[in-house]
Design a protein around this motif. Structure first.
Motif, PDB file in Angstrom:
ATOM      1  N   ASP A  27       0.814  -1.210   0.000  1.00  0.00           N
ATOM      2  CA  ASP A  27       0.000   0.000   0.000  1.00  0.00           C
ATOM      3  C   ASP A  27       0.852   1.267   0.000  1.00  0.00           C
ATOM      4  N   THR A  28       2.154   1.125  -0.117  1.00  0.00           N
ATOM      5  CA  THR A  28       3.053   2.273   0.004  1.00  0.00           C
ATOM      6  C   THR A  28       2.711   3.370  -1.002  1.00  0.00           C
ATOM      7  N   ALA A  29       2.635   3.029  -2.276  1.00  0.00           N
ATOM      8  CA  ALA A  29       2.354   4.032  -3.316  1.00  0.00           C
ATOM      9  C   ALA A  29       0.958   4.638  -3.132  1.00  0.00           C
ATOM     10  N   HIS A  30       0.013   3.837  -2.689  1.00  0.00           N
ATOM     11  CA  HIS A  30      -1.362   4.297  -2.453  1.00  0.00           C
ATOM     12  C   HIS A  30      -1.381   5.387  -1.377  1.00  0.00           C
ATOM     13  N   ILE A  31      -0.709   5.144  -0.265  1.00  0.00           N
ATOM     14  CA  ILE A  31      -0.658   6.124   0.825  1.00  0.00           C
ATOM     15  C   ILE A  31       0.130   7.351   0.384  1.00  0.00           C
ATOM     16  N   GLN A  32       1.274   7.130  -0.278  1.00  0.00           N
ATOM     17  CA  GLN A  32       2.106   8.258  -0.700  1.00  0.00           C
ATOM     18  C   GLN A  32       1.366   9.158  -1.690  1.00  0.00           C
ATOM     19  N   ALA A  33       0.620   8.563  -2.602  1.00  0.00           N
ATOM     20  CA  ALA A  33      -0.151   9.353  -3.566  1.00  0.00           C
ATOM     21  C   ALA A  33      -1.197  10.214  -2.846  1.00  0.00           C
ATOM     22  N   ALA A  34      -1.815   9.664  -1.811  1.00  0.00           N
ATOM     23  CA  ALA A  34      -2.805  10.424  -1.036  1.00  0.00           C
ATOM     24  C   ALA A  34      -2.132  11.576  -0.293  1.00  0.00           C
ATOM     25  N   ILE A  35      -0.983  11.318   0.325  1.00  0.00           N
ATOM     26  CA  ILE A  35      -0.239  12.383   1.019  1.00  0.00           C
ATOM     27  C   ILE A  35       0.115  13.488   0.027  1.00  0.00           C
ATOM     28  N   ASP A  36       0.657  13.100  -1.118  1.00  0.00           N
ATOM     29  CA  ASP A  36       1.059  14.080  -2.127  1.00  0.00           C
ATOM     30  C   ASP A  36      -0.129  14.907  -2.616  1.00  0.00           C
ATOM     31  N   LYS A  37      -1.271  14.262  -2.823  1.00  0.00           N
ATOM     32  CA  LYS A  37      -2.458  14.967  -3.304  1.00  0.00           C
ATOM     33  C   LYS A  37      -2.967  15.963  -2.256  1.00  0.00           C
ATOM     34  N   VAL A  38      -3.050  15.532  -1.009  1.00  0.00           N
ATOM     35  CA  VAL A  38      -3.511  16.428   0.058  1.00  0.00           C
ATOM     36  C   VAL A  38      -2.552  17.606   0.196  1.00  0.00           C
ATOM     37  N   TYR A  39      -1.257  17.345   0.130  1.00  0.00           N
ATOM     38  CA  TYR A  39      -0.251  18.399   0.248  1.00  0.00           C
ATOM     39  C   TYR A  39      -0.374  19.391  -0.911  1.00  0.00           C
ATOM     40  N   LYS A  40      -0.540  18.885  -2.122  1.00  0.00           N
ATOM     41  CA  LYS A  40      -0.633  19.733  -3.307  1.00  0.00           C
ATOM     42  C   LYS A  40      -1.895  20.592  -3.275  1.00  0.00           C
ATOM     43  N   GLU A  41      -2.970  20.029  -2.766  1.00  0.00           N
ATOM     44  CA  GLU A  41      -4.253  20.748  -2.759  1.00  0.00           C
ATOM     45  C   GLU A  41      -4.443  21.635  -1.532  1.00  0.00           C
ATOM     46  N   ALA A  42      -3.515  21.573  -0.584  1.00  0.00           N
ATOM     47  CA  ALA A  42      -3.624  22.419   0.609  1.00  0.00           C
ATOM     48  C   ALA A  42      -3.502  23.875   0.179  1.00  0.00           C
ATOM     49  N   SER A  43      -4.520  24.660   0.450  1.00  0.00           N
ATOM     50  CA  SER A  43      -4.563  26.034  -0.045  1.00  0.00           C
ATOM     51  C   SER A  43      -4.013  27.055   0.938  1.00  0.00           C
ATOM     52  N   ASN A  44      -3.703  26.609   2.141  1.00  0.00           N
ATOM     53  CA  ASN A  44      -3.218  27.577   3.127  1.00  0.00           C
ATOM     54  C   ASN A  44      -2.182  26.931   4.034  1.00  0.00           C
ATOM     55  N   ASP A  45      -1.900  27.606   5.129  1.00  0.00           N
ATOM     56  CA  ASP A  45      -0.840  27.183   6.039  1.00  0.00           C
ATOM     57  C   ASP A  45      -1.352  26.262   7.145  1.00  0.00           C
ATOM     58  N   ASN A  46      -2.596  25.810   7.048  1.00  0.00           N
ATOM     59  CA  ASN A  46      -3.188  25.003   8.114  1.00  0.00           C
ATOM     60  C   ASN A  46      -2.912  23.510   7.912  1.00  0.00           C
ATOM     61  N   PHE A  47      -3.032  22.762   8.999  1.00  0.00           N
ATOM     62  CA  PHE A  47      -2.870  21.315   8.941  1.00  0.00           C
ATOM     63  C   PHE A  47      -4.070  20.672   8.256  1.00  0.00           C
ATOM     64  N   LYS A  48      -3.839  19.516   7.662  1.00  0.00           N
ATOM     65  CA  LYS A  48      -4.888  18.706   7.034  1.00  0.00           C
ATOM     66  C   LYS A  48      -4.711  17.269   7.493  1.00  0.00           C
ATOM     67  N   ILE A  49      -5.826  16.554   7.631  1.00  0.00           N
ATOM     68  CA  ILE A  49      -5.781  15.158   8.068  1.00  0.00           C
ATOM     69  C   ILE A  49      -5.994  14.232   6.876  1.00  0.00           C
ATOM     70  N   LEU A  50      -5.140  13.217   6.788  1.00  0.00           N
ATOM     71  CA  LEU A  50      -5.341  12.096   5.877  1.00  0.00           C
ATOM     72  C   LEU A  50      -5.795  10.939   6.757  1.00  0.00           C
ATOM     73  N   LYS A  51      -7.047  10.534   6.602  1.00  0.00           N
ATOM     74  CA  LYS A  51      -7.624   9.468   7.428  1.00  0.00           C
ATOM     75  C   LYS A  51      -7.397   8.121   6.766  1.00  0.00           C
ATOM     76  N   LEU A  52      -6.730   7.225   7.473  1.00  0.00           N
ATOM     77  CA  LEU A  52      -6.543   5.852   7.008  1.00  0.00           C
ATOM     78  C   LEU A  52      -7.623   4.999   7.667  1.00  0.00           C
ATOM     79  N   LYS A  53      -8.565   4.530   6.857  1.00  0.00           N
ATOM     80  CA  LYS A  53      -9.654   3.699   7.364  1.00  0.00           C
ATOM     81  C   LYS A  53      -9.071   2.422   7.979  1.00  0.00           C
ATOM     82  N   ALA A  54      -9.830   1.771   8.832  1.00  0.00           N
ATOM     83  CA  ALA A  54      -9.379   0.555   9.512  1.00  0.00           C
ATOM     84  C   ALA A  54      -8.956  -0.508   8.506  1.00  0.00           C
ATOM     85  N   GLY A  55      -7.921  -1.233   8.862  1.00  0.00           N
ATOM     86  CA  GLY A  55      -7.389  -2.290   8.012  1.00  0.00           C
ATOM     87  C   GLY A  55      -5.873  -2.293   8.082  1.00  0.00           C
TER      88      GLY A  55
END
Length: 133
Positions: A27-55
């Motif tokens: 799942d490495t690439a799957h998680i990394q792609a999500a981190i990269d997408k959230v980081y790229k789409e972050a529009s300001n200086d605030n924190f954002k949560i990437l929620k990993l569903k159970a599993g």
């Protein structure tokens, strides 16, 4: 500034994305792609949560590179919660599953180190030291 600090309250931090395990053995690439997408789409200086569903999320030896401003959050603990499983040894550091990369948060006034050797899930305090930072 050394001493014990409360971790930020994250109940008011928006969940930017939720993902589930892929069901594959990596799942490495799957998680990394999500981190990269959230980081790229972050529009300001605030924190954002990437929620990993159970599993169980299988992480290879390259690990995950967590970027500034992204908080990874799981669902629960134990066998029915979110599990990050490092299935390959990393020759440079076998304990390194998640690496924090990027610039220091813009609100930081100086560098410091987390001195706890272990921070259990659900902790609300960490100990910081400015020595050797």
């Amino acid at each position: 500034m050394a001493g014990a600090y409360n971790l930020p309250e994250y109940s008011n931090i928006p969940v930017a994305m939720e993902i589930s395990p892929t069901g594959t053995k990596d799942d490495t690439a799957h998680i990394q792609a999500a981190i990269d997408k959230v980081y790229k789409e972050a529009s300001n200086d605030n924190f954002k949560i990437l929620k990993l569903k159970a599993g169980t999320y299988y992480i290879n030896k390259t690990g995950i590179k967590l970027k500034s401003g992204i908080v990874i959050s799981g669902e629960g603990q134990g066998p029915t919660g979110t599990i990050l499983y490092a299935y390959e040894a990393n020759n440079s550091d076998s304990s390194m599953v998640i690496k924090v990369v990027g610039n220091a948060h813009s609100k930081a006034t100086h560098n410091c180190y987390i001195t706890n050797s272990y921070v259990p899930a659900g902790s609300n305090k960490i100990t910081l030291s400015s020595y050797d930072a």
